[in-house]
Design a protein around this motif. Sequence first.
Motif, short mmCIF file in Angstrom:
data_model
loop_
_atom_site.label_atom_id
_atom_site.label_comp_id
_atom_site.label_asym_id
_atom_site.label_seq_id
_atom_site.Cartn_x
_atom_site.Cartn_y
_atom_site.Cartn_z
N ASP A 65 0.89 -1.20 -0.03
CA ASP A 65 -0.04 0.09 0.00
C ASP A 65 0.90 1.28 0.15
O ASP A 65 2.16 1.12 0.34
N PHE A 66 0.30 2.55 -0.24
CA PHE A 66 0.99 3.66 -0.39
C PHE A 66 0.54 4.77 0.15
O PHE A 66 -0.59 4.94 0.31
N MET A 67 1.26 5.85 0.84
CA MET A 67 0.73 7.10 1.27
C MET A 67 1.53 8.05 0.69
O MET A 67 2.59 7.77 0.20
N SER A 68 0.69 9.14 0.55
CA SER A 68 1.37 10.23 -0.12
C SER A 68 1.41 11.36 0.96
O SER A 68 0.35 11.58 1.62
N ILE A 69 2.72 11.99 1.18
CA ILE A 69 2.72 13.23 2.13
C ILE A 69 3.32 14.16 1.70
O ILE A 69 3.90 14.62 0.49
#
Length: 195
Positions: A65-69
């Motif tokens: 899974d990915f997060m964008s910050i």
Amino acid sequence: MLRAMEEGARVLYREDAIQHRVRELAAEISRDYAGRDPILVSVLKGGAWFLSDLIKATTINCRVDFMSISSYGGAEESMGVVRILQDLDLDIGGHHVIMVEDIVDTGLTLSYLLSTLSSREPASLAVCALLDKSVRRIAPVEIRYRGFDCPDRFVVGYGLDHDERYRNLRCILQVEPEELGRDPLALVPYLDRPA
Ligand code: PRP
């Protein structure tokens, strides 16, 4: 200028050294997480390159899974104040989670993200980082899987950028950011060289 920059850039980690280390880390993770169905979480954008090679080399059942910050602060130095632009799709509660980062510098970003993810009560939470710039650490973070201990130099390539360029270098270069600031395209000749 191009010549000066090329002389100012140095290959810190060659493509084969990176790939060899990635396979070693994947083997370690595969051993440690066999039967535990971990979720590997990458922080966009830089972590995506490392995660992609890492999962291809693992031999276990896992999910990604990915997060964008976005960091509030300078473009090149995070200040540790992080805003989540895109959150995880998966519910990590009760699952084993591995945060996969391309580089840990001050540790402020990771420290914030770890505390955010911890509050969702995963079964476990570990960190795998390709580069550990430990000399710059401000916020202590435990890195269970570490690719290389990175010197305190500006690095680009293999997902790491300068002003969004050079993520597609297959090696990792150590460069002088001031020189790149003067000539942002100075490293283009490295893109089609054997890495
Ligand atoms: C890098 C890296 C970490 C952060 C580490 O991301 O992927 O998320 O910096 O810095 P810290 O330890 O000092 O907090 P960056 O901000 O360069 O964004 P990018 O991945 O989109 O290039």
